[in-house]
Design a protein around this motif. Sequence first.
Motif, short mmCIF file in Angstrom:
data_model
loop_
_atom_site.label_atom_id
_atom_site.label_comp_id
_atom_site.label_asym_id
_atom_site.label_seq_id
_atom_site.Cartn_x
_atom_site.Cartn_y
_atom_site.Cartn_z
N GLN A 1 0.65 -1.18 0.08
CA GLN A 1 0.09 -0.17 -0.42
C GLN A 1 0.53 1.34 -0.03
OE1 GLN A 1 -2.49 -0.54 3.06
NE2 GLN A 1 -3.68 -1.89 2.21
N GLN A 2 1.85 1.42 0.22
CA GLN A 2 3.26 2.59 -0.17
C GLN A 2 3.73 2.68 -1.90
OE1 GLN A 2 3.63 3.28 2.93
NE2 GLN A 2 2.47 2.03 3.52
N SER A 3 2.91 1.91 -2.50
CA SER A 3 3.33 2.48 -3.42
C SER A 3 1.90 2.99 -4.56
CB SER A 3 3.45 0.76 -4.52
OG SER A 3 4.44 0.46 -3.82
N GLN A 4 2.50 4.28 -4.22
CA GLN A 4 1.41 5.35 -5.48
C GLN A 4 1.30 5.70 -6.62
OE1 GLN A 4 -1.51 5.70 -3.62
NE2 GLN A 4 -0.67 4.56 -2.75
N PRO A 5 0.94 6.01 -7.43
CA PRO A 5 1.35 6.45 -9.11
C PRO A 5 1.42 7.53 -8.74
CG PRO A 5 -0.85 5.96 -9.12
CD PRO A 5 -0.80 5.78 -7.85
N TYR A 6 2.25 7.81 -9.87
CA TYR A 6 2.75 9.60 -10.63
C TYR A 6 2.11 10.03 -11.98
CZ TYR A 6 6.00 10.48 -6.98
OH TYR A 6 6.86 10.74 -5.24
N SER A 7 0.66 9.71 -11.56
CA SER A 7 -0.41 9.61 -12.85
C SER A 7 -0.11 10.48 -14.58
CB SER A 7 -1.58 9.71 -12.62
OG SER A 7 -2.15 8.92 -11.73
N GLN A 8 0.30 11.53 -13.64
CA GLN A 8 1.03 12.12 -15.03
C GLN A 8 2.01 11.63 -15.78
OE1 GLN A 8 0.74 16.37 -13.42
NE2 GLN A 8 -1.40 16.85 -14.01
N MET A 9 2.75 11.51 -14.73
CA MET A 9 4.11 10.83 -15.75
C MET A 9 3.82 9.26 -16.67
SD MET A 9 6.90 13.41 -15.61
CE MET A 9 8.09 11.17 -15.91
N ILE A 10 3.08 8.58 -15.69
CA ILE A 10 2.48 7.23 -16.45
C ILE A 10 1.86 7.40 -18.05
CG2 ILE A 10 1.11 6.02 -16.65
CD1 ILE A 10 1.97 4.92 -13.07
N GLU A 11 0.78 8.63 -17.93
CA GLU A 11 0.46 9.16 -19.27
C GLU A 11 1.36 9.75 -20.27
OE1 GLU A 11 -2.50 7.90 -19.73
OE2 GLU A 11 -2.31 7.14 -18.45
N LEU A 12 2.33 10.29 -19.61
CA LEU A 12 3.17 11.02 -20.01
C LEU A 12 3.83 10.01 -21.24
CD1 LEU A 12 4.84 13.39 -21.60
CD2 LEU A 12 5.99 13.47 -19.55
N ILE A 13 4.52 9.15 -20.19
CA ILE A 13 5.28 7.62 -21.46
C ILE A 13 4.42 7.38 -21.75
CG2 ILE A 13 6.46 5.83 -20.76
CD1 ILE A 13 8.13 8.92 -19.66
N ARG A 14 3.14 6.95 -21.91
CA ARG A 14 2.16 6.09 -22.54
C ARG A 14 1.82 6.73 -24.14
NH1 ARG A 14 -1.11 2.61 -20.46
NH2 ARG A 14 -1.08 3.54 -18.81
N ARG A 15 1.97 7.93 -23.26
CA ARG A 15 1.18 9.01 -24.70
C ARG A 15 2.93 9.17 -25.25
NH1 ARG A 15 2.56 13.93 -26.57
NH2 ARG A 15 3.42 14.26 -24.51
#
Length: 206
Positions: free
Chosen positions: A87-101
């Motif tokens: 549960q300590q793991s949390q996403p940096y959603s904007q960075m994930i979406e940047l790499i995906r894009r």
Amino acid sequence: MNKQTTNIKAIFTDIGGVLLTDGWNHESRREAALHFHIDPADMEERHHLTFETYEIGKISLEEYLNRIFFFQERPFSMDAFETFMYQQSQPYSQMIELIRRLKAEYHLKVGVISNEGRELSAYRIKQFGLDSFGDFFVSSGFVGLRKPDLAIFKLALDLAQVNPDQIVYLEDRPMFVEIAEKMGMHGICHTDEASTRRQLKSLGLK
């Protein structure tokens, strides 16, 4: 420069500190000590004596936890502790979406190079969908190598089959960025999304 003229063919990226929070760092262990009423000094000593062994896949997560916590009776279960750990793991959603894009728009290969134990790495990859855009995962727990060993970077290069000068390497630790740059890659020391976007733009990845 636009996506038709950029020379970049691949992005290599770390996980902790770039795509997700760190999986099991000092702050997480401090929280665990408070939550489970564990002696933090004893925990840290035992952690530092054995964590690298876990991180390169020489022992399992269960064995690591047995050495750190469950060498004596505890009023909590291993399952409860593992759940807390994950549960300590949390996403940096904007960075994930940047790499995906960027992968989709520029047809890039994406390689993930991380120092993480097998179970923790596998959980983070699946939980946050990193396998939906990562082409390969050079995790220390999978390959028995860890940064700053040059061999882990060479393995990623072999898997990518891309010239170093056609690769951007995203990493939050300056030493590892320096190593990638000495190998010919374009290094970006990630501190925040905005500055990383600017540096990617300078390489033609808008």
